[in-house]
Write an enzyme that holds these catalytic residues in place. Sequence first.
Site, mmCIF file in Angstrom:
data_model
loop_
_atom_site.group_PDB
_atom_site.id
_atom_site.type_symbol
_atom_site.label_atom_id
_atom_site.label_comp_id
_atom_site.label_asym_id
_atom_site.label_seq_id
_atom_site.Cartn_x
_atom_site.Cartn_y
_atom_site.Cartn_z
ATOM 1 N N ARG A 218 -54.665 -31.186 -14.987
ATOM 2 C CA ARG A 218 -53.113 -31.093 -15.152
ATOM 3 C C ARG A 218 -52.544 -32.831 -15.350
ATOM 4 N NH1 ARG A 218 -51.335 -26.873 -10.697
ATOM 5 N NH2 ARG A 218 -49.518 -29.075 -10.255
ATOM 6 N N ARG B 132 -45.677 -36.379 -5.052
ATOM 7 C CA ARG B 132 -45.687 -35.081 -4.824
ATOM 8 C C ARG B 132 -45.558 -34.720 -3.425
ATOM 9 N NH1 ARG B 132 -50.092 -33.289 -8.794
ATOM 10 N NH2 ARG B 132 -49.180 -31.016 -7.643
ATOM 11 N N ARG C 299 -59.253 -31.554 -9.840
ATOM 12 C CA ARG C 299 -59.169 -30.924 -10.179
ATOM 13 C C ARG C 299 -59.231 -30.279 -11.467
ATOM 14 N NH1 ARG C 299 -53.875 -27.492 -7.203
ATOM 15 N NH2 ARG C 299 -52.284 -29.349 -8.411
ATOM 16 N N ARG D 167 -40.603 -23.942 -1.348
ATOM 17 C CA ARG D 167 -40.242 -24.880 -1.681
ATOM 18 C C ARG D 167 -39.297 -26.224 -1.101
ATOM 19 N NH1 ARG D 167 -44.130 -25.404 -5.424
ATOM 20 N NH2 ARG D 167 -46.162 -27.826 -5.434
ATOM 21 N N LYS E 3 -53.660 -23.348 -2.191
ATOM 22 C CA LYS E 3 -52.965 -22.187 -2.066
ATOM 23 C C LYS E 3 -53.217 -21.357 -3.510
ATOM 24 C CE LYS E 3 -49.335 -24.405 -2.413
ATOM 25 N NZ LYS E 3 -49.903 -26.111 -2.227
HETATM 26 P P1 ADP Z 1 -49.427 -27.253 -6.322
HETATM 27 O O1 ADP Z 1 -50.770 -26.467 -7.076
HETATM 28 O O2 ADP Z 1 -49.936 -28.601 -6.430
HETATM 29 O O3 ADP Z 1 -48.388 -26.979 -4.914
HETATM 30 P P2 ADP Z 1 -47.437 -25.875 -8.691
HETATM 31 O O4 ADP Z 1 -48.996 -25.642 -9.712
HETATM 32 O O5 ADP Z 1 -47.306 -25.496 -7.077
HETATM 33 O O6 ADP Z 1 -48.475 -27.742 -7.377
HETATM 34 O O7 ADP Z 1 -46.839 -26.889 -8.908
HETATM 35 C C1 ADP Z 1 -46.391 -27.589 -9.740
HETATM 36 C C2 ADP Z 1 -44.700 -28.117 -9.803
HETATM 37 O O8 ADP Z 1 -44.537 -27.168 -10.658
HETATM 38 C C3 ADP Z 1 -44.646 -28.935 -8.820
HETATM 39 O O9 ADP Z 1 -44.448 -30.012 -8.261
HETATM 40 C C4 ADP Z 1 -42.939 -28.361 -9.327
HETATM 41 O O10 ADP Z 1 -42.395 -29.952 -10.151
HETATM 42 C C5 ADP Z 1 -42.525 -27.565 -9.784
HETATM 43 N N1 ADP Z 1 -42.361 -26.554 -8.517
HETATM 44 C C6 ADP Z 1 -43.603 -24.842 -8.661
HETATM 45 N N2 ADP Z 1 -43.146 -24.495 -7.566
HETATM 46 C C7 ADP Z 1 -41.647 -24.660 -7.837
HETATM 47 C C8 ADP Z 1 -40.695 -24.383 -6.936
HETATM 48 N N3 ADP Z 1 -41.072 -23.450 -5.743
HETATM 49 N N4 ADP Z 1 -39.352 -24.774 -6.698
HETATM 50 C C9 ADP Z 1 -39.265 -26.469 -7.701
HETATM 51 N N5 ADP Z 1 -39.799 -27.011 -8.572
HETATM 52 C C10 ADP Z 1 -41.265 -26.189 -7.965
HETATM 53 P P1 ADP Z 2 -52.853 -25.928 -4.387
HETATM 54 O O1 ADP Z 2 -52.576 -24.774 -5.240
HETATM 55 O O2 ADP Z 2 -52.639 -25.783 -2.785
HETATM 56 O O3 ADP Z 2 -52.766 -26.868 -5.075
HETATM 57 P P2 ADP Z 2 -55.424 -25.905 -5.196
HETATM 58 O O4 ADP Z 2 -56.060 -24.299 -5.025
HETATM 59 O O5 ADP Z 2 -55.253 -25.799 -6.639
HETATM 60 O O6 ADP Z 2 -54.735 -26.136 -4.461
HETATM 61 O O7 ADP Z 2 -56.578 -26.488 -4.878
HETATM 62 C C1 ADP Z 2 -56.840 -28.148 -4.939
HETATM 63 C C2 ADP Z 2 -58.383 -28.507 -5.733
HETATM 64 O O8 ADP Z 2 -58.797 -28.518 -4.031
HETATM 65 C C3 ADP Z 2 -59.092 -27.732 -6.429
HETATM 66 O O9 ADP Z 2 -59.619 -28.854 -7.173
HETATM 67 C C4 ADP Z 2 -59.776 -27.289 -5.863
HETATM 68 O O10 ADP Z 2 -60.441 -26.413 -6.329
HETATM 69 C C5 ADP Z 2 -60.104 -27.483 -4.155
HETATM 70 N N1 ADP Z 2 -60.102 -26.855 -3.220
HETATM 71 C C6 ADP Z 2 -59.411 -25.382 -2.609
HETATM 72 N N2 ADP Z 2 -59.859 -25.217 -1.676
HETATM 73 C C7 ADP Z 2 -61.183 -25.923 -1.019
HETATM 74 C C8 ADP Z 2 -61.702 -26.097 0.344
HETATM 75 N N3 ADP Z 2 -61.589 -25.425 0.802
HETATM 76 N N4 ADP Z 2 -62.240 -27.688 -0.150
HETATM 77 C C9 ADP Z 2 -62.865 -27.985 -1.045
HETATM 78 N N5 ADP Z 2 -61.729 -28.262 -2.370
HETATM 79 C C10 ADP Z 2 -61.280 -26.906 -2.068
#
Ligand code: ADP
Ligand code: ADP
Length: 217
Positions: A160, A171, A127, A88, A13
Site C-alpha cells: 500500500r 497515521r 504488509r 474512527r 483488524k
Molecule cells: P489500517 O488497515 O491501517 O487501519 P484502513 O485500511 O482502515 O487502514 O484505512 C486506510 C485509510 O483510509 C485511512 O488512513 C484513512 O485515510 C481512510 N479511512 C478508512 N476508514 C476511515 C474512516 N472511518 N474515516 C476516515 N478515513 C478513513
Molecule cells: P490493520 O487492519 O489493523 O491495519 P492488518 O490486519 O492489515 O492490520 O495487519 C497489519 C500487518 O500485520 C499485516 O502485514 C499482517 O499480516 C500482520 N499481522 C496481523 N496480525 C499479526 C500478528 N498477530 N502477528 C504478526 N503480524 C501480524
Amino acid sequence: MKIILLGPPGAGKGTQAKLISEKFSIPHISTGDIFRKNISEKTPLGIEAKTYMDNGKLVPDEVTIGIVKDRLMEDDCKNGFLLDGFPRTVKQAEALDSFLNDNEQKIDTALLIDVPKEFILERMTGRRVCSKCGASYHIKFNPSKIEGKCDACDGALIQRKDDTEATVKERLDVYDRQTQPLIQYYKDQDILSAVEGTGEITKVFDKICNVLGAVGK
Ligand code: ADP
Ligand code: ADP
Ligand code: ZN
C-alpha cells in the site's frame, strides 16, 4: 452479532476480520477497502479519498458516514456485521449510534485489538495486500504460499502507498488524536472488550472467539 473492531493501524483488524466474518457468517465492512476499491475504479469518491489516504489523514466524516450508512442498509447486514476501520472519530461513532437507534439495532461489542506501538512499524512496512480481495499478508509474519500471489484468490500482492514509514507515523498520530478517544466512548456504554493483539494470528483469533462467545451469551 454486530461488532466494531477498534485498534491502531497495523493491529491486525483486517486479518482478524476475515476470520471472524467467516466463522460468524457476517459481512466484513472495511471502509479502507471501500475507499481503495473506489480509487482503483477512479470514481469521484475514490478521487476525493485518495489525497487524504496518501497523506495518512482521515477522509472527512460526512463522506465516510454516508458510505457506511448506505452499506448497512444492504440486506446482508440484517443479521449482523463486522465494522473494520469505522468509526474512527467520535462524530462517526455518534452518527452510527443514531443510525442504529433509528433502525432499532445496537452494537453488541466494540472489540479493541491492542498492540504496543513498537510492533507497528515493522508490521506495516512488511504488509502486503491482495489487489483483488484485500487480504493482508506479511513478508515475515504471514507470508503467502506463493510469493506475490494471494492464497485465497490468486490476486497480485502489492504494497500500500500509505504503508511507508513517514505515513505510518502520521497515521499513528491521527489514531492517538482522533480514534483513541473511542475506547472511552465505548467503555462508557459498557460494550468495550479487548484482546492483546501480539502473538500468533491463530492465537489472537482464539482469544477473540472466547471474548465473542461470552458476548453472544
Ligand atoms: P489500517 O488497515 O491501517 O487501519 P484502513 O485500511 O482502515 O487502514 O484505512 C486506510 C485509510 O483510509 C485511512 O488512513 C484513512 O485515510 C481512510 N479511512 C478508512 N476508514 C476511515 C474512516 N472511518 N474515516 C476516515 N478515513 C478513513
Ligand atoms: P490493520 O487492519 O489493523 O491495519 P492488518 O490486519 O492489515 O492490520 O495487519 C497489519 C500487518 O500485520 C499485516 O502485514 C499482517 O499480516 C500482520 N499481522 C496481523 N496480525 C499479526 C500478528 N498477530 N502477528 C504478526 N503480524 C501480524
Ligand atoms: Zn486475494
